[in-house]
Each structure stands twice: as C-alpha cells, then as structure tokens.
Design a protein around this motif. Structure first.
Motif, PDB file in Angstrom:
ATOM      1  N   LEU A 123     -70.037 -13.737  13.425  1.00  0.00           N
ATOM      2  CA  LEU A 123     -70.910 -12.666  14.114  1.00  0.00           C
ATOM      3  C   LEU A 123     -70.353 -11.759  15.541  1.00  0.00           C
ATOM      4  N   VAL A 124     -69.212 -12.674  15.863  1.00  0.00           N
ATOM      5  CA  VAL A 124     -68.646 -12.004  16.933  1.00  0.00           C
ATOM      6  C   VAL A 124     -67.954 -10.860  16.096  1.00  0.00           C
ATOM      7  N   LYS A 125     -67.322 -11.071  15.607  1.00  0.00           N
ATOM      8  CA  LYS A 125     -65.978 -10.243  15.428  1.00  0.00           C
ATOM      9  C   LYS A 125     -66.933  -9.549  14.276  1.00  0.00           C
ATOM     10  N   ALA A 126     -67.991  -9.185  13.603  1.00  0.00           N
ATOM     11  CA  ALA A 126     -68.405  -7.957  12.677  1.00  0.00           C
ATOM     12  C   ALA A 126     -69.277  -7.211  13.756  1.00  0.00           C
ATOM     13  N   LEU A 127     -69.737  -7.659  15.130  1.00  0.00           N
ATOM     14  CA  LEU A 127     -70.446  -6.633  15.722  1.00  0.00           C
ATOM     15  C   LEU A 127     -69.135  -5.452  16.629  1.00  0.00           C
ATOM     16  N   ASP A 128     -68.736  -6.185  16.657  1.00  0.00           N
ATOM     17  CA  ASP A 128     -66.940  -5.538  17.641  1.00  0.00           C
ATOM     18  C   ASP A 128     -66.537  -4.323  16.773  1.00  0.00           C
ATOM     19  N   TYR A 150     -61.040 -14.407  21.881  1.00  0.00           N
ATOM     20  CA  TYR A 150     -61.707 -13.079  20.737  1.00  0.00           C
ATOM     21  C   TYR A 150     -62.242 -11.756  21.682  1.00  0.00           C
ATOM     22  N   VAL A 151     -62.675 -12.759  22.978  1.00  0.00           N
ATOM     23  CA  VAL A 151     -63.365 -12.313  23.883  1.00  0.00           C
ATOM     24  C   VAL A 151     -62.641 -11.537  25.186  1.00  0.00           C
ATOM     25  N   SER A 152     -61.689 -12.278  25.326  1.00  0.00           N
ATOM     26  CA  SER A 152     -60.562 -11.193  26.022  1.00  0.00           C
ATOM     27  C   SER A 152     -59.773 -11.166  25.663  1.00  0.00           C
ATOM     28  N   PRO A 157     -66.413  -9.408  29.824  1.00  0.00           N
ATOM     29  CA  PRO A 157     -65.472 -10.731  30.241  1.00  0.00           C
ATOM     30  C   PRO A 157     -66.966 -11.173  31.211  1.00  0.00           C
ATOM     31  N   HIS A 158     -68.169 -11.906  30.341  1.00  0.00           N
ATOM     32  CA  HIS A 158     -69.337 -12.138  30.760  1.00  0.00           C
ATOM     33  C   HIS A 158     -69.956 -13.622  30.338  1.00  0.00           C
ATOM     34  N   PHE A 159     -70.205 -14.536  30.783  1.00  0.00           N
ATOM     35  CA  PHE A 159     -70.887 -15.510  29.426  1.00  0.00           C
ATOM     36  C   PHE A 159     -71.947 -16.125  31.429  1.00  0.00           C
ATOM     37  N   HIS A 160     -73.052 -16.573  30.238  1.00  0.00           N
ATOM     38  CA  HIS A 160     -74.165 -17.266  30.764  1.00  0.00           C
ATOM     39  C   HIS A 160     -73.666 -18.615  30.095  1.00  0.00           C
TER      40      HIS A 160
END
Length: 438
Positions: free
Chosen positions: A219-224, A249-251, A258-261
């Motif tokens: 999902l992350v790769k597709a939305l990117d 991947y986020v990096s 660069p924001h995680f919860h």
C-alpha cells in the motif's frame, strides 16, 4: 429508495470524540448528508440534525460522550440526534436512554446513516441499531478533509489483537480493509480536490491486507506513486508491524514523511506480558534505533499507559528508565481505565488514582524535555512547511516534514501552500517555533 427531499435546506452539527479515524468517518458522514441536501449549521444557528461520533477508550471518554450529548440536546432543542461510534456500539441501550437521543448506530450501521433518519421526526425513546461482533464485517471507505488542510484516508478498520486492557476489538470488529486500488483512487481524488497531505488512519493499519491478500508495505509503495500528493504521514502503527523494509522505504521516499507514531504502552517487559502485547522492550528499542539510523531527524511519537493493573512501583521505575533512554520525540500518556469485559480485570495489584496521576505527570515532564530538545536542535534550519488556515486572530501555522509545528505571520494566500521557512526561536507558549518565510 430514500426520499432525500426531506433533507433539503436542513442543517446539521457534528461532534467527534476520540481518534483520527473517528474524525475521518465523521467527515464522510458529513459528506453523505451534504449530498442529500443538508448543510452544516452556522455558528449560533439551531441545527435540525445532531451527529455525535463517540469514543470509549476510557471511562473518562464514556463520561465525556454523555456530557456532549446532553450539551447538544440543550443547544439544539428539537434536533434529531444520532449517536454512533465506539461507545454507541458497546453501550447502545445506555446511549438510547439518554434524553433527546433518537437513533443509536453501531459500527456496521453508520455507513448507512441516511436510511435510519426516517422523516426526522423525534422519537419518544431512542432506537438502537447495532450488530453482534461476529457480524461486523463491512469496510466503509473514508477519505475526508472536513475543515482541515490535510486529508485522512481510512485504510483499515477493526483489530484482531485483543490486548488485555482494550475494548476496541469489541467496538470495531475484526481487522478488515479495502483494496490498494481503491485507496489509490481515493488518494487521487484528494489530490484533484487540492489535497497536499494525507494521513493514513485505521485501528491497526499495519495489519492492512487481511481482507484482500495485500500488505501495508504494498500500500505504501502504491500511494507513493500518486501524483499531486506532496506528503503522507503514517498514523499509529504497531511496532511488530513496522518492518525494516517499511522504515527503509520511508527514508528514501519523497512523499512519506520522517514521522512515526508507535504505541509502546509500557517500558516494562513484565507489564507488556500482562497487556498481551506482541513485542518486548528489546525489540521496541531496536525499532527506534533502526529509524534513527536511516532518518536521524525523524519525529517519533510514543503512546504509554500508566497505572495499568499489575504495574508495581518497581515495574513503573523500569518503564520510566527505559523510555528515558529512547531517542523518541514525544510521549502520549494515558492513565489506565478499567474497561468492562476485558481480561485485565483478572490481574491483581490495582494502582491508586493518585499514583496513576503521579506517574502520568512524571512521564509528561519527560515528554516536555524530549520535544523541547528536539525542536531546539532544528532552530536556524530552513525547511518546507505546509501552512494551514488558522483560527481568527491567530498566526498561521504548519508543520515541517518531521512534524515540527511552525508559526508565521498571517497571510491567507499561503493557506495549503508549501513554503520554505527559516526556523527561529520558540513562540511565547513554547508550543511552536517562529518561522520566517524565505
């Protein structure tokens, strides 16, 4: 077939309690009503319909839900009152008995809100419509902006984890999701509407794919790849589901910030076992270390629960020292609240309310130290900030990629614009850095 003529020129107010997912779903309910002819009531105007989207994460949340309902019934006499959300699903009969409430909708029913409004005639007593836990199966899509700059894309709902202290699986049902294709389509629509930032929301978003045989990483790769969206933020994700490949991947990603919860809940391994969490402190620390290795300036927010059953003074001391050692930015601290039907009620050692408060304050002070130090390290840097329309009389504000709140002088033309800002000192309240547009 629903006769939408009865909704023409009607007005509505909306009140949301709880998480970002609730805000996203309320926004979708608002859109459904707008498309039927209902407009949002203006400030001070008496509404024809009141919609309350509730939370039930703590006993305090339950109480606040009841207070909000009473307040809206008083402010909007004669309005048709609809209550939905987690408290409505868990305690439908209790909510239905509140004076002024007409309809209570559970997790499976809220997406079909229109068909429960009838002709908007008040009921003598509230009517509750909910489904048994095993029958909560559908995934209701939601990608909504409401009055906010950013969009909230609901990618997943429900949870299969059954942590000992939590009622969310009983309120939201099993983990389920829409397809990646549908998420990409919704993100593309948000971009077409001028959206620049999307927050991915859900109950347990890292569990995405249970319904469709896909993965959160896919999902992350597709939305990117969606053109027009400048920023994505991943809302709360379980540490055992935040994989190294997602972090790496986020990096490298231009669009994922660069924001995680990441929910920790306790820094004591013994308490984590009592909570039935799916990781230990060593694996959590390793996850934080990995993030900081590839994104040294990343913002990391962490959820912590204090005073849970079984948390002795010794265990809290261990938790405090562990959390203090972590290179995280901010703590979101919650005092444990007894929830009916949870396994935690079988655990011995109850923490006194005043002790919960003391532990909470101790962690909040630690959080203040951490976030202030994080902000201070960035003073003097120039960073892109997505500015937001402020409340009247307040300066404009926005966030850097790593979620530093920045204030700049008001300029309405900059609303929803990405601008380059030089970060100055703290504002008077210490809640943001003052910025100079370059």
């Amino acid at each position: 077939m629903i006769d939408t003529n009865i909704f023409q020129d009607k007005t509505a107010v909306y009140y949301t309690l709880g998480c970002k997912l609730n805000f996203s779903e309320t926004s979708t309910i608002g859109r459904i009503l707008r498309e039927a002819g209902v407009r949002t009531a203006r400030k001070g105007e008496k509404a024809d319909i009141c919609v309350v989207n509730t939370c039930s994460v703590t006993e305090v949340a339950d109480k606040k839900c009841r207070q909000v309902i009473h307040k809206l019934v008083k402010q909007h006499p004669g309005a048709f009152v609809v209550v939905t959300g987690c408290y409505a699903q868990l305690k439908p009969d209790t909510v239905a008995k509140i004076e002024g409430v007409d309809v209570v909708l559970g997790a499976e029913q809220k997406k079909d809100l229109l068909q429960y409004l009838g002709n908007l005639q008040k009921h003598e007593t509230g009517e509750a419509y909910t489904s048994a836990l095993k029958d909560i199966r559908s995934f209701a899509p939601s990608c909504s902006r409401g009055d906010r700059t950013r969009f909230f894309l609901k990618v997943q709902d429900g949870c299969d984890y059954y942590c000992s202290y939590c009622t969310i699986p009983f309120a939201r049902g099993r983990s389920r999701n829409g397809s990646i294709a549908s998420m990409v389509e919704q993100a593309s629509r948000a971009a077409a509407e001028g959206g620049k930032e999307i927050v991915l929301t859900g109950v347990n978003i890292g569990d995405f794919g249970k319904s469709t045989g896909e993965t959160f990483f896919d999902l992350v790769k597709a939305l990117d790849d969606v053109e027009g969206i400048e920023r994505y933020r991943i809302s709360s994700i379980e540490p055992n589901l935040l994989t190294d490949e997602i972090i790496e991947y986020v990096s490298r990603s231009r669009r994922f910030m660069p924001h995680f919860h990441i929910p920790l809940q306790s820094g004591s391994d013994e308490v984590l076992k009592l909570m039935r969490r799916r990781y230990d402190t060593a694996s959590f620390a390793s996850k934080i270390k990995k993030i900081k290795e590839v994104m040294p300036d990343s913002f990391i927010g962490v959820d912590v629960i204090v005073g849970t059953r079984g948390e002795t003074e010794e265990y809290f001391g261990q938790a405090y020292e562990f959390i203090k050692s972590l290179d995280v930015t901010q703590l979101h601290v919650f005092s444990y609240s007894e929830r009916p039907g949870t396994q935690a009620l079988k655990i011995d050692h109850v923490v006194a309310p005043e002790e919960k408060h003391r532990r909470s304050q101790q962690l909040l002070e630690l959080s203040d130290e951490k976030i202030r130090a994080f902000y201070a390290r960035h003073i003097g840097q120039t960073m892109p900030v997505l500015l937001e329309r402020p409340k009247p009389g307040l300066p404009m504000h926005g966030f850097t990629p790593n979620y530093i709140r920045v204030e700049v002088p008001h300029d309405a033309a900059l609303d929803n614009r990405l601008v380059s800002v030089r970060l100055g000192d703290f504002n008077a309240g210490g809640t943001a850095l003052l910025g100079t547009i370059e």
